[in-house]
Design a protein around this motif. Structure first.
Motif, PDB file in Angstrom:
ATOM      1  N   PRO A 258       0.802  -1.234   0.000  1.00 42.07           N
ATOM      2  CA  PRO A 258       0.000   0.000   0.000  1.00 42.07           C
ATOM      3  C   PRO A 258       0.827   1.273   0.000  1.00 42.07           C
ATOM      4  CG  PRO A 258      -0.820  -1.570   1.640  1.00 42.07           C
ATOM      5  CD  PRO A 258       0.488  -2.098   1.150  1.00 42.07           C
ATOM      6  N   ASN A 259       2.034   1.216   0.531  1.00 42.59           N
ATOM      7  CA  ASN A 259       2.875   2.413   0.615  1.00 42.59           C
ATOM      8  C   ASN A 259       3.704   2.659  -0.641  1.00 42.59           C
ATOM      9  OD1 ASN A 259       2.015   2.943   3.279  1.00 42.59           O
ATOM     10  ND2 ASN A 259       3.499   1.456   4.068  1.00 42.59           N
ATOM     11  N   GLY A 260       3.696   1.722  -1.571  1.00 39.11           N
ATOM     12  CA  GLY A 260       4.425   1.897  -2.811  1.00 39.11           C
ATOM     13  C   GLY A 260       5.936   1.780  -2.700  1.00 39.11           C
ATOM     14  N   ARG A 261       6.417   1.154  -1.617  1.00 35.61           N
ATOM     15  CA  ARG A 261       7.869   0.966  -1.470  1.00 35.61           C
ATOM     16  C   ARG A 261       8.382  -0.146  -2.379  1.00 35.61           C
ATOM     17  NH1 ARG A 261       9.189  -0.476   4.444  1.00 35.61           N
ATOM     18  NH2 ARG A 261      11.279  -0.646   3.503  1.00 35.61           N
ATOM     19  N   PHE A 262       7.510  -1.102  -2.675  1.00 41.64           N
ATOM     20  CA  PHE A 262       7.897  -2.254  -3.482  1.00 41.64           C
ATOM     21  C   PHE A 262       6.993  -2.310  -4.707  1.00 41.64           C
ATOM     22  CE2 PHE A 262       8.764  -3.126   0.975  1.00 41.64           C
ATOM     23  CZ  PHE A 262      10.093  -3.504   0.937  1.00 41.64           C
ATOM     24  N   TYR A 263       7.613  -2.319  -5.897  1.00 38.84           N
ATOM     25  CA  TYR A 263       6.836  -2.281  -7.128  1.00 38.84           C
ATOM     26  C   TYR A 263       7.508  -3.134  -8.195  1.00 38.84           C
ATOM     27  CZ  TYR A 263      10.144   1.622  -7.478  1.00 38.84           C
ATOM     28  OH  TYR A 263      11.271   2.395  -7.448  1.00 38.84           O
ATOM     29  N   HIS A 264       6.876  -3.187  -9.364  1.00 40.77           N
ATOM     30  CA  HIS A 264       7.188  -4.194 -10.369  1.00 40.77           C
ATOM     31  C   HIS A 264       8.547  -4.046 -11.037  1.00 40.77           C
ATOM     32  CE1 HIS A 264       5.919  -0.793 -12.742  1.00 40.77           C
ATOM     33  NE2 HIS A 264       6.242  -1.401 -13.871  1.00 40.77           N
ATOM     34  N   LEU A 265       9.189  -2.900 -10.931  1.00 41.24           N
ATOM     35  CA  LEU A 265      10.495  -2.706 -11.555  1.00 41.24           C
ATOM     36  C   LEU A 265      11.562  -3.260 -10.621  1.00 41.24           C
ATOM     37  CD1 LEU A 265       9.838   0.883 -12.905  1.00 41.24           C
ATOM     38  CD2 LEU A 265       9.915  -1.238 -14.246  1.00 41.24           C
ATOM     39  N   LEU A 266      11.867  -4.526 -10.792  1.00 35.94           N
ATOM     40  CA  LEU A 266      12.744  -5.252  -9.875  1.00 35.94           C
ATOM     41  C   LEU A 266      14.139  -5.391 -10.464  1.00 35.94           C
ATOM     42  CD1 LEU A 266      10.145  -7.981  -8.885  1.00 35.94           C
ATOM     43  CD2 LEU A 266      11.028  -6.180  -7.384  1.00 35.94           C
ATOM     44  N   ASP A 267      15.133  -5.086  -9.653  1.00 36.56           N
ATOM     45  CA  ASP A 267      16.526  -5.134 -10.073  1.00 36.56           C
ATOM     46  C   ASP A 267      17.021  -6.580  -9.999  1.00 36.56           C
ATOM     47  OD1 ASP A 267      19.291  -4.940 -10.360  1.00 36.56           O
ATOM     48  OD2 ASP A 267      19.372  -3.003  -9.340  1.00 36.56           O
ATOM     49  N   PRO A 268      17.400  -7.187 -11.138  1.00 38.17           N
ATOM     50  CA  PRO A 268      17.864  -8.570 -11.117  1.00 38.17           C
ATOM     51  C   PRO A 268      19.189  -8.758 -10.388  1.00 38.17           C
ATOM     52  CG  PRO A 268      18.167  -7.626 -13.297  1.00 38.17           C
ATOM     53  CD  PRO A 268      17.375  -6.626 -12.503  1.00 38.17           C
ATOM     54  N   ALA A 269      19.880  -7.675 -10.092  1.00 39.78           N
ATOM     55  CA  ALA A 269      21.152  -7.778  -9.370  1.00 39.78           C
ATOM     56  C   ALA A 269      20.945  -7.785  -7.859  1.00 39.78           C
ATOM     57  CB  ALA A 269      22.078  -6.631  -9.766  1.00 39.78           C
ATOM     58  N   THR A 270      19.984  -7.017  -7.377  1.00 38.67           N
ATOM     59  CA  THR A 270      19.792  -6.867  -5.928  1.00 38.67           C
ATOM     60  C   THR A 270      18.513  -7.496  -5.411  1.00 38.67           C
ATOM     61  OG1 THR A 270      18.621  -4.753  -6.135  1.00 38.67           O
ATOM     62  CG2 THR A 270      21.033  -4.676  -6.048  1.00 38.67           C
ATOM     63  N   GLY A 271      17.545  -7.719  -6.296  1.00 36.23           N
ATOM     64  CA  GLY A 271      16.266  -8.266  -5.864  1.00 36.23           C
ATOM     65  C   GLY A 271      15.332  -7.248  -5.266  1.00 36.23           C
ATOM     66  N   THR A 272      15.681  -5.979  -5.325  1.00 37.44           N
ATOM     67  CA  THR A 272      14.845  -4.918  -4.770  1.00 37.44           C
ATOM     68  C   THR A 272      14.239  -4.087  -5.896  1.00 37.44           C
ATOM     69  OG1 THR A 272      16.740  -3.429  -4.606  1.00 37.44           O
ATOM     70  CG2 THR A 272      16.255  -4.806  -2.696  1.00 37.44           C
TER      71      THR A 272
END
Length: 334
Positions: A258-272
């Motif tokens: 809900p806070n938008g900290r985690f979204y679909h643009l995921l870094d394949p190097a860091t997983g974040t």
């Protein structure tokens, strides 16, 4: 990052064709010379505007395009259990893959190499990890634990995707791919080429990404409005395009929490999730390139953008920072 998961649109067609879900255009801007189709593609609203000397032929070509959209969805969809992509993800290999899947996956590897791995379709296990975590009622607000992320990262890496004309195989059990960062562009290009080869000299297709063929029938460029990635519905900038494509990736496209900290643009190097920019828009000669680069550049320092844009065959990128400031970088557009 599922292919058919509806995502917010960041492009408004200010060209006599209104993009659904965004600001409608005044009726006075409409052109009677255009044949129009509005429907759905890849889980979201879609539109095609076409000019052809023979309106009946334009309608036949549009029908052919709609059928082609359905055929390609049956290959690339993550939400149709019988799709080629779902079978590959489920079984870890696919014998006799459709030629379109082989072509697109080969493009994916090319863009992965071009961007130093920033573009990587094998991030689907990461997407699933975050989706599963935040689907729980007691989900920790800080996201999945680092150990869980590290375990899933072991399954991420485009070099584990083995592609041959008659077989596609994952190097590790549990790998999976998503084509959400490129399939919309690929299908948009296919539709544009069907219409161009059919004699349409003026086309604007929006199937999640936008591609223009020629100019508007009145001779001016097609005009595309870029929505502010921080404020859905507000046009931040207008672009004139001719025989070009535009794609945008932004943090607000799909959010896990809900806070938008985690979204679909995921870094394949860091997983974040990516955190450099609020959004990146790319103008390129084709929608496949614009789509892939807009995804990758959200993860990359701006200092690397010029090299990537030039190596991709000439493109322009507009970066919007978290504070709303914008910067433009250009590759060789010749």
């Amino acid at each position: 990052m599922g292919l058919l998961l509806s995502r917010r649109r960041f492009l408004n067609l200010a060209a006599g064709v209104a993009a659904m879900g965004l600001m409608p255009l005044p009726a006075s801007m409409a052109s009677p010379l255009l044949r129009r189709w509005r429907g759905a593609a890849l889980g979201g609203p879609a539109s095609i505007a076409v000019h052809h000397p023979n309106p009946e032929e334009a309608d036949r070509l549009i029908e052919r395009c709609v059928a082609e959209i359905g055929r390609l969805e049956s290959i690339f969809s993550l939400y149709r259990p019988d799709s080629a992509l779902c079978r590959l993800n489920r079984e870890g290999h696919l014998d006799g893959p459709p030629s379109d899947l082989v072509v697109l996956l080969s493009d994916c590897v090319r863009f992965s190499r071009l961007t130093g791995g920033a573009f990587d379709v094998t991030v689907q296990p990461l997407w699933q990890l975050y989706a599963d975590h935040f689907s729980r009622a007691d989900a920790a607000a800080e996201g999945p634990g680092r150990n869980a992320v590290e375990r899933v990262l072991d399954l991420v890496g485009y070099d584990g995707l083995l592609i041959e004309a008659d077989r596609v195989v994952f190097a590790k059990k549990g790998m999976a791919i998503t084509l959400n960062g490129i399939a919309q562009g690929f299908i948009t290009d296919r539709i544009a080429e069907i219409l161009r080869s059919g004699g349409c000299d003026s086309v604007l297709a929006d199937l999640g990404e936008i591609r223009a063929v020629g100019t508007h029938p009145n001779g001016r460029a097609w005009q595309v409005g870029l929505t502010d990635p921080r404020e859905t519905g507000r046009i931040a900038r207008k672009l004139d395009i001719k025989d070009q494509a535009v794609a945008t990736s932004a943090a607000t496209g799909f959010q896990f929490d809900p806070n938008g900290r985690f979204y679909h643009l995921l870094d394949p190097a860091t997983g974040t999730s990516a955190g450099r920019y609020a959004g990146v828009s790319v103008v390129a000669h084709d929608a496949t390139t614009a789509d892939a680069l807009s995804t990758a550049l959200t993860l990359m320092p701006m200092t690397e953008a010029d090299r990537v844009l030039s190596a991709a065959g000439g493109s322009m990128a507009l970066f919007t920072g978290p504070d709303g400031t914008t910067q433009t970088r250009k590759g060789d557009l010749s």
